[in-house]
Enzyme design. Structure first.
Site, mmCIF file in Angstrom:
data_model
loop_
_atom_site.group_PDB
_atom_site.id
_atom_site.type_symbol
_atom_site.label_atom_id
_atom_site.label_comp_id
_atom_site.label_asym_id
_atom_site.label_seq_id
_atom_site.Cartn_x
_atom_site.Cartn_y
_atom_site.Cartn_z
ATOM 1 N N LEU A 67 0.856 -1.193 0.000
ATOM 2 C CA LEU A 67 0.000 0.000 0.000
ATOM 3 C C LEU A 67 0.882 1.229 0.000
ATOM 4 C CD1 LEU A 67 -2.985 -0.455 2.523
ATOM 5 C CD2 LEU A 67 -3.138 -0.025 0.075
ATOM 6 N N ASP A 68 0.556 2.213 -0.835
ATOM 7 C CA ASP A 68 1.295 3.471 -0.820
ATOM 8 C C ASP A 68 1.210 4.108 0.565
ATOM 9 O OD1 ASP A 68 1.983 3.257 -3.490
ATOM 10 O OD2 ASP A 68 0.275 4.429 -4.195
ATOM 11 N N PRO A 69 2.206 4.908 0.950
ATOM 12 C CA PRO A 69 2.175 5.541 2.279
ATOM 13 C C PRO A 69 0.899 6.323 2.571
ATOM 14 C CG PRO A 69 4.336 5.799 1.295
ATOM 15 C CD PRO A 69 3.464 5.176 0.237
ATOM 16 N N ALA A 80 -2.060 5.776 1.377
ATOM 17 C CA ALA A 80 -3.245 4.916 1.363
ATOM 18 C C ALA A 80 -3.458 4.258 2.722
ATOM 19 C CB ALA A 80 -3.097 3.846 0.282
#
Length: 284
Positions: free
Chosen positions: A38-40, A42
């Protein structure tokens, strides 16, 4: 020995690797990994594997996922979200009527091609794309085929659109947001992203870091139950030793990946190919 998966509700402003490090400290073990980055920025479901569960991460990473995404129209960035620099703006944004929006979104269901963001962890000639992008090195991102099973409109506001999306592994919601904007002739960027499902892991059942600190082992899920998307196969007890030693067992079944049990005991994951079952990952 501590083994199992954790259905973690990852907060914002934290990388998936940061989340793994926190779980390592909570459980006092280095053998921890995650499935599906997961992107930071998100939030939401991040399956975490502890102990022997780390061997089975690949079977969790390949499953379909569900996201809730809020797209902001009128602004575009070099990353496709608000972590990047603004590269274009448009004033007096007006979204089309609901029927027209649905018609545009229908173009993005089924198998589609998309170009992942240059600010992503995809490797280009052995180097992560975001490292190249940050150094202003010019390169092309390869297009990929992904599958969007469902796009549902949850909310339409003056310049934002909130969607729920069922999709395959490898789908970049940032790219989808930008592409939807281009179809509407509007600059667009991803304003908010929440992952609400990864296979059998659902947000409603997810644990926070406080939950893990207070009663961590309570939130450890049995490895085999987290592989329920794989068909269950019951092996004859007399073939246990052969299976665990990597020897084939002749069976009448279709080619597939299965959860293997003997006398209701989970042995691991096996692959059926050309009428033979062989172990691919052992639990022990």
């Amino acid at each position: 020995m501590i083994d199992g998966f954790i259905n973690l509700n990852k907060p914002a402003e934290m990388t998936s690797h940061d989340a793994v490090n926190i779980v390592r400290k909570i459980f006092g073990t280095k053998k921890v990994g995650h499935a599906g980055t997961l992107d930071p920025a998100a939030v939401g479901v991040l399956p975490i594997a502890v102990g022997r569960a780390t061997k089975f991460i690949e079977y969790i990473s390949d499953v379909d996922k569900t996201y809730r995404a809020e797209i902001l129209f009128g602004v575009s960035t070099n990353t496709g979200d608000f972590e990047g620099e603004i590269v274009s703006k448009a004033e007096n944004i007006q979204l089309p009527p609901l029927d027209a929006l649905k018609a545009v979104l229908a173009r993005f269901t089924g198998q589609i091609e998309q170009t992942p963001p240059k600010h992503s962890a995809i490797k280009i000639n052995g180097r992560k794309a975001y490292d190249l992008a940050r150094k202003n090195i010019d390169f092309e991102m390869p297009r990929r085929v992904v599958t969007i099973n469902r796009i549902e409109i949850l909310r339409v506001a003056e310049n934002t659109l909130t969607l729920e999306i069922d999709c395959s592994k490898g789908t970049y919601i940032r790219s989808l947001a930008v592409d939807i904007g281009e179809s509407l002739n509007l600059p667009a960027t991803l304003k908010f992203l929440q992952r609400v499902r990864v296979g059998n892991f659902n947000l409603n059942d997810a644990a926070t870091f406080d939950d893990l600190k207070n009663s961590g082992e309570k939130f450890l899920l049995p490895i085999d139950l987290c592989l329920k998307h794989l068909k269950k196969f019951e092996l004859a007890e007399r073939r246990i030793k052969a299976f665990c030693n990597g020897l084939p067992t002749n069976i009448s079944a279709n080619d597939e990946i299965v959860r293997v049990y003997a006398a209701e005991k989970f042995l691991g994951v096996g692959k059926i190919f050309n009428g033979e079952l062989r172990a691919t990952k052992l639990f022990g």
